[in-house]
Design a protein around this motif. Structure first.
Motif, PDB file in Angstrom:
ATOM      1  N   THR A   1       7.224   2.866 -14.588  1.00 58.99           N
ATOM      2  CA  THR A   1       7.165   2.372 -13.399  1.00 58.99           C
ATOM      3  C   THR A   1       8.110   1.465 -12.727  1.00 58.99           C
ATOM      4  OG1 THR A   1       4.648   1.834 -14.040  1.00 58.99           O
ATOM      5  CG2 THR A   1       5.594   0.462 -12.136  1.00 58.99           C
TER       6      THR A   1
ATOM      7  N   ALA B   1      10.565   3.923 -11.477  1.00 60.36           N
ATOM      8  CA  ALA B   1      10.052   4.618 -10.166  1.00 60.36           C
ATOM      9  C   ALA B   1      10.303   3.639  -8.987  1.00 60.36           C
ATOM     10  CB  ALA B   1       8.596   4.925 -10.371  1.00 60.36           C
TER      11      ALA B   1
ATOM     12  N   ALA C   1       2.532   1.741  -3.403  1.00 61.87           N
ATOM     13  CA  ALA C   1       1.576   2.212  -4.508  1.00 61.87           C
ATOM     14  C   ALA C   1       1.376   3.426  -4.209  1.00 61.87           C
ATOM     15  CB  ALA C   1       0.311   1.205  -4.248  1.00 61.87           C
ATOM     16  N   ARG C   2       1.059   4.163  -3.192  1.00 61.41           N
ATOM     17  CA  ARG C   2       1.089   5.548  -2.972  1.00 61.41           C
ATOM     18  C   ARG C   2       2.099   6.507  -3.257  1.00 61.41           C
ATOM     19  NH1 ARG C   2       0.650   5.584   2.627  1.00 61.41           N
ATOM     20  NH2 ARG C   2       2.794   6.001   2.514  1.00 61.41           N
ATOM     21  N   ASP C   3       3.495   6.033  -2.962  1.00 61.79           N
ATOM     22  CA  ASP C   3       4.497   6.719  -3.309  1.00 61.79           C
ATOM     23  C   ASP C   3       4.796   6.676  -4.780  1.00 61.79           C
ATOM     24  OD1 ASP C   3       6.101   5.507  -0.030  1.00 61.79           O
ATOM     25  OD2 ASP C   3       4.754   6.879  -0.567  1.00 61.79           O
ATOM     26  N   ILE C   4       4.517   5.922  -5.774  1.00 64.46           N
ATOM     27  CA  ILE C   4       4.918   5.798  -6.854  1.00 64.46           C
ATOM     28  C   ILE C   4       3.814   6.074  -7.626  1.00 64.46           C
ATOM     29  CG2 ILE C   4       7.118   4.334  -6.450  1.00 64.46           C
ATOM     30  CD1 ILE C   4       5.712   2.090  -7.971  1.00 64.46           C
ATOM     31  N   HIS C   5       2.507   6.305  -7.365  1.00 63.96           N
ATOM     32  CA  HIS C   5       1.301   6.574  -8.139  1.00 63.96           C
ATOM     33  C   HIS C   5       1.144   5.336  -8.772  1.00 63.96           C
ATOM     34  CE1 HIS C   5       2.256  10.613  -6.521  1.00 63.96           C
ATOM     35  NE2 HIS C   5       3.259  10.830  -6.854  1.00 63.96           N
ATOM     36  N   VAL C   6       0.605   4.076  -8.237  1.00 63.57           N
ATOM     37  CA  VAL C   6       0.351   2.846  -9.088  1.00 63.57           C
ATOM     38  C   VAL C   6      -0.547   2.363  -8.242  1.00 63.57           C
ATOM     39  CG1 VAL C   6       0.954   0.765 -10.279  1.00 63.57           C
ATOM     40  CG2 VAL C   6       2.486   2.743 -10.491  1.00 63.57           C
ATOM     41  N   SER C   7      -1.528   1.714  -8.748  1.00 62.79           N
ATOM     42  CA  SER C   7      -2.561   1.050  -7.911  1.00 62.79           C
ATOM     43  C   SER C   7      -1.789  -0.435  -7.218  1.00 62.79           C
ATOM     44  CB  SER C   7      -3.809   0.572  -8.634  1.00 62.79           C
ATOM     45  OG  SER C   7      -3.594  -0.462  -9.506  1.00 62.79           O
ATOM     46  N   SER C   8      -2.611  -0.828  -6.155  1.00 55.63           N
ATOM     47  CA  SER C   8      -1.893  -1.836  -5.353  1.00 55.63           C
ATOM     48  C   SER C   8      -2.172  -3.137  -6.159  1.00 55.63           C
ATOM     49  CB  SER C   8      -2.611  -1.874  -4.015  1.00 55.63           C
ATOM     50  OG  SER C   8      -2.257  -0.776  -3.227  1.00 55.63           O
TER      51      SER C   8
ATOM     52  N   ARG D   1       0.691  -1.149  -0.095  1.00 53.86           N
ATOM     53  CA  ARG D   1      -0.047  -0.161   0.153  1.00 53.86           C
ATOM     54  C   ARG D   1       0.866   1.188  -0.222  1.00 53.86           C
ATOM     55  NH1 ARG D   1      -3.972   1.052   4.812  1.00 53.86           N
ATOM     56  NH2 ARG D   1      -2.020   1.440   5.899  1.00 53.86           N
TER      57      ARG D   1
END
Length: 760
Positions: free
Chosen positions: A48, A51, A24-31, A21
């Motif tokens: 990705t 990142a 996902a938040r830090d690299i702006h990709v969904s979990s 979680r």
């Protein structure tokens, strides 16, 4: 190609030290996308990958070639082959030290077959073993198996060798019915299966040498890692690796990396309070990491009440939880299975799904719960001990009853997609807060397979705790899994151990369905003399309750027994009685009865009448579940063959095969394959017939269904005899005789001997 890239991505994730979680938040990709990338199910876009490298502090350029190969190359197809299992828990983040021990393990993997890691609780045995196993994965492409033996898990019975072997054999792809009952036989099969693979097996938390003796490999190139709090000096040829607490320098490095950097204060005092135990250090560091205002002195203040043992560290961590988090932590200690999903946790706690997910993530963040796979949660043994101690006064019955109701509700959702005609008055006392979306057939079957071990563990605990409604309901609904993939012996045992619960409920319809299912399971096992009394007793209860549909289906099962013993006249009479009883609106039951009557007429040689009887209901069957259509196709195909219309018979049998594959029903697929092989024999296409029948036998052998194996050998032998191939017919009659004799299937022994006499 995907797997190579996924391995690198997993290492990057480990280096970040962040949860899925957080990452996902830090690299702006969904979990969910990250989960697919880490598991090798999809190739991420190059930005990705960059990142992820940036988050891990690594240069992305060396990965470009690996990414290009994964992007351009095809993913590995698993069609037609059993998937290679990787059951290893997620590799621990911030793995520190143990260089000598790790080198010893990696070197031993090239020179020996078994290594046993011993040491005190919390010293990092499992962490080292899992880390080494991940590093060795590429060298052991035959699979990576993991099993927690619970040798020192408080509040849980250890996994005995017989059960451990069953789980391991199932992980290799063997269906339940093929796994023998005896420990020695299971051990021999395990060694035989392992000898053909290059696999790594991690046996975690063994009690002693006797606990794992039967689980060790024989010949072959597989590698077994054992962890235990006891040394395995009694095991010959096992290389030991003993762990002590971490040296101070390594303990300090672990603490700083787990915290995410240095803090003002005395690290040495924190380490002393934690006893240099890796698990205690990680838990203490997690508390500090999520408290940016704390210094080391603040943490030490929380640890100052006496010399800190591991349980003290847990207690310190528990004091930081709010009441809802602490309650969830205590309830998770009661979970009977290996893991649980968020839906199950919500049911266990009796709270909304969103609340459960939030609490689980909170507990993962502070290392009180592990998330080995996305959406699956489990506890370390020592944490389970802390959870049980924290909730020692709580009554386990209410939460386990709620968990049982969750699994019951899920199985009832699956049942909606499989038309079970017999009445199953399953009682759900407390509907769960939420269920996964199980409206699609494949999704529902996948859910049932994923949760099967947890479901059966909950069933066993419900039986033990006398939580009668879930015990009875789960015992009955297990029919859906066992009928599809085999394992009638397991279904029978479950129904027998839950029979007292069905009697205690005092609901005649519940007891009637329980006895009916037990009779049906006994019939499928070929235990006809035991099956008839159970079915008759069920029928008496159904008549008393006015349950006409269930009475009719019970008559249909009794008629099937008549067909088994070559009494088609008796079967037809019972089915005509059933037809007279049945209300016209009960279409599913009508299809069942008409299909059964058609089978009896085929056995009597009344092929035209059989075709007419079934043709009247096949369109109705197509409006129900697809297995009702398959019943009709079976009869129509056999009737067509009897009338000499072999091409129609072949078309119908092949339709049935395709239908069974589409519904993922291998047991009936084997039967339809045999029908196809019989027709191909009559068409003179001998090689195709031989191949199809051999495939049918393999399916049933894997499923562990000797009764059905013997039953499909006989019609195929008859087809060989009818087409003039007496030698092949004799071989199949003999094979049927041997199986029937070995398993006490008396009525098939007689049929096989009669066939052999005709051949000679």
């Amino acid at each position: 190609m995907h797997e190579e890239l996924a391995g690198w991505l997993g290492q990057l994730r480990d280096l970040t030290g962040r949860s899925l979680r957080e990452l996902a938040r830090d690299i702006h990709v969904s979990s969910s996308s990250l989960s697919r990338y880490f598991s090798g199910q999809a190739v991420p876009p190059w930005p990705t990958v960059v990142a992820l490298c940036k988050a891990a502090g690594r240069d992305p350029r060396p990965l470009r070639e690996v990414w290009e190969r994964a992007k351009d190359g095809p993913s590995v197809s698993t069609a037609g082959t059993a998937p290679v299992r990787n059951d290893l828990p997620h590799d621990i983040t911030a793995f520190t030290g143990r260089r000598a021990e790790l080198d010893a393990l990696l070197g031993a993997a090239r020179t020996t077959s078994v290594v046993a890691i011993d040491g005190m609780g919390g010293v990092g045995k499992s962490a080292l073993a899992v880390h080494a196993a991940h590093l060795l994965t590429a060298d052991f492409a035959g699979g990576q198996l993991y099993l927690d033996l619970h040798g020192f898990t408080p509040g849980r019975e250890r996994v005995e060798p017989g059960e451990a072997l069953r789980v391991l054999l199932a992980a290799l792809g063997l269906p339940p019915g093929r796994i023998p009952d005896g420990v020695a036989e299971r051990a021999a099969l395990w060694r035989s299966e392992l000898a053909t693979r290059r696999a790594i097996v991690l046996l975690d938390n063994a009690a002693d040498a006797d606990h794992v003796r039967e689980l060790l490999p024989g010949a072959g190139r597989s590698f077994v890692l054992i962890t235990s709090r006891r040394r395995m000096v009694e095991l010959d040829g096992v290389q030991p690796v003993s762990l002590d607490v971490l040296p101070t320098e390594e303990a300090a490095q672990l603490f700083v990396e787990s915290v995410g950097g240095t803090r003002p204060g005395d690290v040495g005092e924190v380490l002393r309070r934690c006893g240099n135990l890796p698990l205690a250090i990680r838990v203490a560091a997690a508390r500090l990491r999520h408290r940016p205002a704390w210094t080391l002195d603040t943490l030490v203040e929380r640890l100052r009440d006496g010399e800190l043992a591991v349980s003290d560290v847990f207690e310190m961590s528990l004091r930081q939880l709010d009441p809802a988090q602490r309650r969830m932590f205590g309830l998770l200690g009661l979970v009977p299975g290996e893991d649980i999903d968020a839906y199950g946790a919500a049911a266990l706690a009796g709270i909304p799904l969103a609340n459960a997910r939030s609490l689980l993530e909170d507990l993962v963040d502070v290392h009180l719960v592990q998330e080995p796979a996305a959406g699956r949660y489990r506890m370390h043994d020592l944490l389970r001990q802390a959870a049980r101690a924290d909730d020692a006064a709580a009554d386990p019955v209410p939460p386990i009853a709620r968990l049982g109701d969750y699994y019951l509700s899920g199985m009832l959702a699956v049942k909606k997609l499989v038309e079970i005609v017999i009445s199953l008055p399953v009682v759900v006392s407390q509907p769960p807060p939420a269920l996964p979306d199980l409206a699609d057939h494949d999704t529902a079957v996948d859910w049932m397979d994923t949760e099967w071990a947890n479901l059966t563990a909950t069933f066993s605990l419900a039986v033990h705790l006398r939580i009668d409604a879930p015990a009875v309901g789960l015992g009955q609904l297990a029919l859906m899994a066992h009928a599809r993939r085999g394992g009638m012996a397991q279904l029978r045992r479950g129904l027998e151990v839950s029979m007292p619960a069905a009697q205690r409920l005092g609901v005649p319809r519940v007891l009637a369905s329980h006895r009916y299912l037990l009779g049906a399971a006994l019939m499928r096992l070929g235990r006809l003399k035991e099956a008839v009394p159970e079915l008759e007793a069920a029928r008496v209860l159904m008549v008393a309750e006015g349950d006409i549909v269930s009475e009719v289906i019970t008559l249909e099962q009794l008629a099937e027994i008549r067909l088994y013993v070559s009494d088609p006249d008796g079967a037809a009479e019972l089915l005509r009685q059933a037809t007279a009883l049945l209300p016209p609106r009960e279409t599913a039951a009508q299809v069942r009865v008409r299909a059964g009557l058609g089978q009896a007429l085929v056995q009597l040689g009344e092929y035209r009448e059989a075709r007419e009887v079934v043709s009247e209901v096949i369109e109705t069957a197509r409006g129900l579940d697809r297995q009702k259509e398959r019943m009709c196709l079976d009869v129509l195909g056999r009737a067509a063959l009897g009338l000499g219309d072999t091409q129609t018979a072949l078309d119908l049998a092949e339709q049935a095969v395709a239908l069974n594959r589409a519904t993922r029903h291998p047991i009936f697929e084997a039967i339809s394959l045999t029908d196809t092989a019989v027709v191909l024999r009559h068409l003179g296409r001998t090689e195709e017939a031989t191949s199809g029948h051999a495939e049918a036998m393999r399916i049933l052998e894997r499923a562990g269904e000797p009764h059905r194996m013997a039953r499909i050998l006989l019609p195929y032998a008859e087809a060989c005899l009818a087409t003039g191939d007496r030698d092949v017919a004799a071989r199949h009659f003999q094979a049927a005789l041997e199986i029937a004799t070995a398993h006490g299937l008396d009525y098939l022994v007689s049929a096989a001997r009669t066939g052999l006499a005709r051949v000679s």
